[in-house]
Design a protein around this motif. Structure first.
Motif, PDB file in Angstrom:
ATOM      1  N   UNK A  42      29.042  56.999  15.241  1.00 42.62           N
ATOM      2  CA  UNK A  42      28.151  56.744  14.122  1.00 42.62           C
ATOM      3  C   UNK A  42      28.732  55.871  13.032  1.00 42.62           C
ATOM      4  N   UNK A  43      29.983  55.463  13.199  1.00 41.51           N
ATOM      5  CA  UNK A  43      30.612  54.616  12.195  1.00 41.51           C
ATOM      6  C   UNK A  43      31.101  53.324  12.832  1.00 41.51           C
ATOM      7  N   UNK A  44      31.310  52.336  11.986  1.00 35.98           N
ATOM      8  CA  UNK A  44      31.816  51.057  12.468  1.00 35.98           C
ATOM      9  C   UNK A  44      33.296  51.176  12.834  1.00 35.98           C
ATOM     10  N   UNK A  45      33.720  50.299  13.719  1.00 34.22           N
ATOM     11  CA  UNK A  45      35.128  50.247  14.073  1.00 34.22           C
ATOM     12  C   UNK A  45      35.922  49.778  12.853  1.00 34.22           C
ATOM     13  N   UNK A  46      37.017  50.466  12.574  1.00 32.76           N
ATOM     14  CA  UNK A  46      37.774  50.121  11.386  1.00 32.76           C
ATOM     15  C   UNK A  46      39.206  49.737  11.728  1.00 32.76           C
ATOM     16  N   UNK A  47      39.732  48.865  10.915  1.00 35.65           N
ATOM     17  CA  UNK A  47      41.087  48.384  11.072  1.00 35.65           C
ATOM     18  C   UNK A  47      42.095  49.489  10.776  1.00 35.65           C
ATOM     19  N   UNK A  48      43.162  49.528  11.586  1.00 32.70           N
ATOM     20  CA  UNK A  48      44.242  50.480  11.363  1.00 32.70           C
ATOM     21  C   UNK A  48      45.544  49.744  11.061  1.00 32.70           C
TER      22      UNK A  48
END
Length: 127
Positions: A42-48
């Motif tokens: 349900x969330x966008x892919x995020x940078x780690x």
């Protein structure tokens, strides 16, 4: 073209450590900047985290800075993500990605700058 295979995910308790690996095929691994991203349903892919082609420059999301370390071996064709002091909010599917074009600055943080993606590995941190 490069193929990426992640491994090392699992279920751990809060405060524990995990090391993710991403093995790359191909003979030009040193030509790719590498990134780690994560995604929850349900969330966008995020940078780690990300690392430059040579491995000399690294970038981190504020949420993992000081806890995670990204490294790259151009000999082993592998990029690693050492994750310490894990928190329940780190729970996600973690993806490694390779960028064939030269990246600088904020572009390391951008999903669309990466050309190749692994299948992902699940990391679950229990409280």
């Amino acid at each position: 073209q490069v193929q990426l295979v992640e491994s090392g995910g699992g279920l751990v308790q809060a405060g524990a450590s995990l090391r993710l690996s991403c093995a790359a095929s191909g003979r030009t691994f040193s030509s790719y900047a590498m990134g780690w991203f994560r995604q929850v349903p349900g969330k966008e892919r995020e940078f780690v985290a990300a690392i430059s082609r040579s491995g000399g420059v690294t970038y981190y999301a504020d949420s993992v800075k000081g806890r995670f370390t990204v490294s790259k071996s151009n000999v082993e064709n592998t990029v690693y993500l050492q994750m310490n002091s894990l928190k329940p909010e780190d729970t996600a599917v973690y993806y490694c990605a390779a960028a064939s074009t030269y990246l600088s600055g904020r572009y390391y943080y951008t999903v669309s700058e990466y050309d190749y993606w692994g299948q992902g590995t699940q990391v679950t941190v229990s409280s």
